[in-house]
Design a protein around this motif. Structure first.
Motif, PDB file in Angstrom:
ATOM      1  N   ARG A 270      34.005  23.664 134.804  1.00  0.00           N
ATOM      2  CA  ARG A 270      34.859  24.395 133.863  1.00  0.00           C
ATOM      3  C   ARG A 270      35.378  25.682 134.506  1.00  0.00           C
ATOM      4  O   ARG A 270      35.006  26.794 134.106  1.00  0.00           O
ATOM      5  CB  ARG A 270      34.085  24.742 132.595  1.00  0.00           C
ATOM      6  N   PRO A 271      36.244  25.551 135.513  1.00  0.00           N
ATOM      7  CA  PRO A 271      36.764  26.761 136.150  1.00  0.00           C
ATOM      8  C   PRO A 271      37.657  27.527 135.175  1.00  0.00           C
ATOM      9  O   PRO A 271      38.414  26.932 134.406  1.00  0.00           O
ATOM     10  CB  PRO A 271      37.566  26.232 137.337  1.00  0.00           C
ATOM     11  N   LEU A 272      37.517  28.829 135.195  1.00  0.00           N
ATOM     12  CA  LEU A 272      38.402  29.693 134.422  1.00  0.00           C
ATOM     13  C   LEU A 272      39.537  30.121 135.339  1.00  0.00           C
ATOM     14  O   LEU A 272      39.428  30.024 136.557  1.00  0.00           O
ATOM     15  CB  LEU A 272      37.623  30.910 133.914  1.00  0.00           C
ATOM     16  N   GLU A 273      40.600  30.581 134.778  1.00  0.00           N
ATOM     17  CA  GLU A 273      41.714  31.027 135.618  1.00  0.00           C
ATOM     18  C   GLU A 273      41.527  32.494 135.985  1.00  0.00           C
ATOM     19  O   GLU A 273      42.442  33.300 135.852  1.00  0.00           O
ATOM     20  CB  GLU A 273      43.031  30.777 134.899  1.00  0.00           C
ATOM     21  N   GLN A 274      40.312  32.804 136.438  1.00  0.00           N
ATOM     22  CA  GLN A 274      39.985  34.171 136.810  1.00  0.00           C
ATOM     23  C   GLN A 274      39.125  34.176 138.061  1.00  0.00           C
ATOM     24  O   GLN A 274      38.386  33.230 138.333  1.00  0.00           O
ATOM     25  CB  GLN A 274      39.219  34.860 135.683  1.00  0.00           C
TER      26      GLN A 274
ATOM     27  N   ALA B 258      37.579  20.797 138.020  1.00  0.00           N
ATOM     28  CA  ALA B 258      37.760  20.277 136.662  1.00  0.00           C
ATOM     29  C   ALA B 258      37.679  18.748 136.636  1.00  0.00           C
ATOM     30  O   ALA B 258      37.432  18.163 135.577  1.00  0.00           O
ATOM     31  CB  ALA B 258      39.095  20.753 136.085  1.00  0.00           C
ATOM     32  N   GLN B 259      37.854  18.095 137.779  1.00  0.00           N
ATOM     33  CA  GLN B 259      37.804  16.625 137.847  1.00  0.00           C
ATOM     34  C   GLN B 259      36.437  16.101 138.309  1.00  0.00           C
ATOM     35  O   GLN B 259      36.275  14.914 138.565  1.00  0.00           O
ATOM     36  CB  GLN B 259      38.913  16.121 138.764  1.00  0.00           C
ATOM     37  N   LEU B 260      35.458  16.982 138.397  1.00  0.00           N
ATOM     38  CA  LEU B 260      34.140  16.608 138.920  1.00  0.00           C
ATOM     39  C   LEU B 260      33.454  15.541 138.078  1.00  0.00           C
ATOM     40  O   LEU B 260      32.832  14.630 138.615  1.00  0.00           O
ATOM     41  CB  LEU B 260      33.250  17.852 139.044  1.00  0.00           C
TER      42      LEU B 260
END
Length: 187
Positions: free
Chosen positions: A52-56, A160-162
């Motif tokens: 769940r990467p954030l755009e930060q 996110a595709q993990l």
């Protein structure tokens, strides 16, 4: 009267991955991959969501600190607990043992040191936690798929595709699961 046999405690999932079942409806964990940093049935479990990467970046959250290379580190949503806190963890694949090592609760200095050693350092907002017996109940309900950690955790191009990438790597049955749409009602 014979003495009672002690109950066998379930094996620890520390160092393993939990993949949310495709049927998982909890939005906090839907299609998530959790690295289990600590687990035992009595005391509970602790881990971080890895996909769940954030755009930060860290510098976005700590703008007043001198962070060096740590400022460019990706921040992830680690889970629904303590989302007001930023924690650092360093991930490293051990080729000889075929295990994923995760050092948690790193200070800024420790995170910078891990970066200098080439470890995969990530920032996590929040963490995933379970009280004693809670995760075991969820496992009995088949809410989670457990698997050993794989190098893919560190090499997947888009974190996110993990979830789908790991399922596909686990074999034909899981490959089918990876293709199940999030909302089957829209099919």
């Amino acid at each position: 009267m014979p003495a009672e046999k002690p109950h066998d405690s379930p094996p620890s999932l520390s160092g393993s991955l939990l993949l949310a079942s495709p049927a998982m409806r909890d939005p906090n964990f839907s299609r998530s991959v959790v690295f289990m940093a600590a687990h035992n049935a009595k005391d509970g479990a602790f881990g971080y969501i890895l996909n769940r990467p954030l755009e930060q970046r860290v510098a976005d959250l700590l703008p007043d600190q001198k962070l060096g290379a740590l400022g460019e580190v990706q921040v992830f949503m680690g889970g629904p607990v303590a989302t007001d806190k930023l924690a650092f963890a360093a991930l490293q694949w051990n080729k000889r043992r075929r295990t994923l090592r995760c050092q948690t609760h790193l200070s800024v200095a420790d995170a910078l040191q891990a970066l200098s050693l080439g470890h995969d350092v990530r920032g996590f907002v929040g963490y995933s936690g379970w009280s004693g017996g809670q995760l075991e109940s969820e496992l009995e309900l088949r809410s989670w798929i457990t698997t050993t950690a794989r190098p893919l955790v560190l090499t997947v191009e888009k974190p996110a595709q993990l979830w789908g990438a790991l399922l596909e790597d686990m074999g034909p049955v899981y490959k089918v699961m990876a293709k199940i749409p999030e909302d089957v009602g829209l099919n």
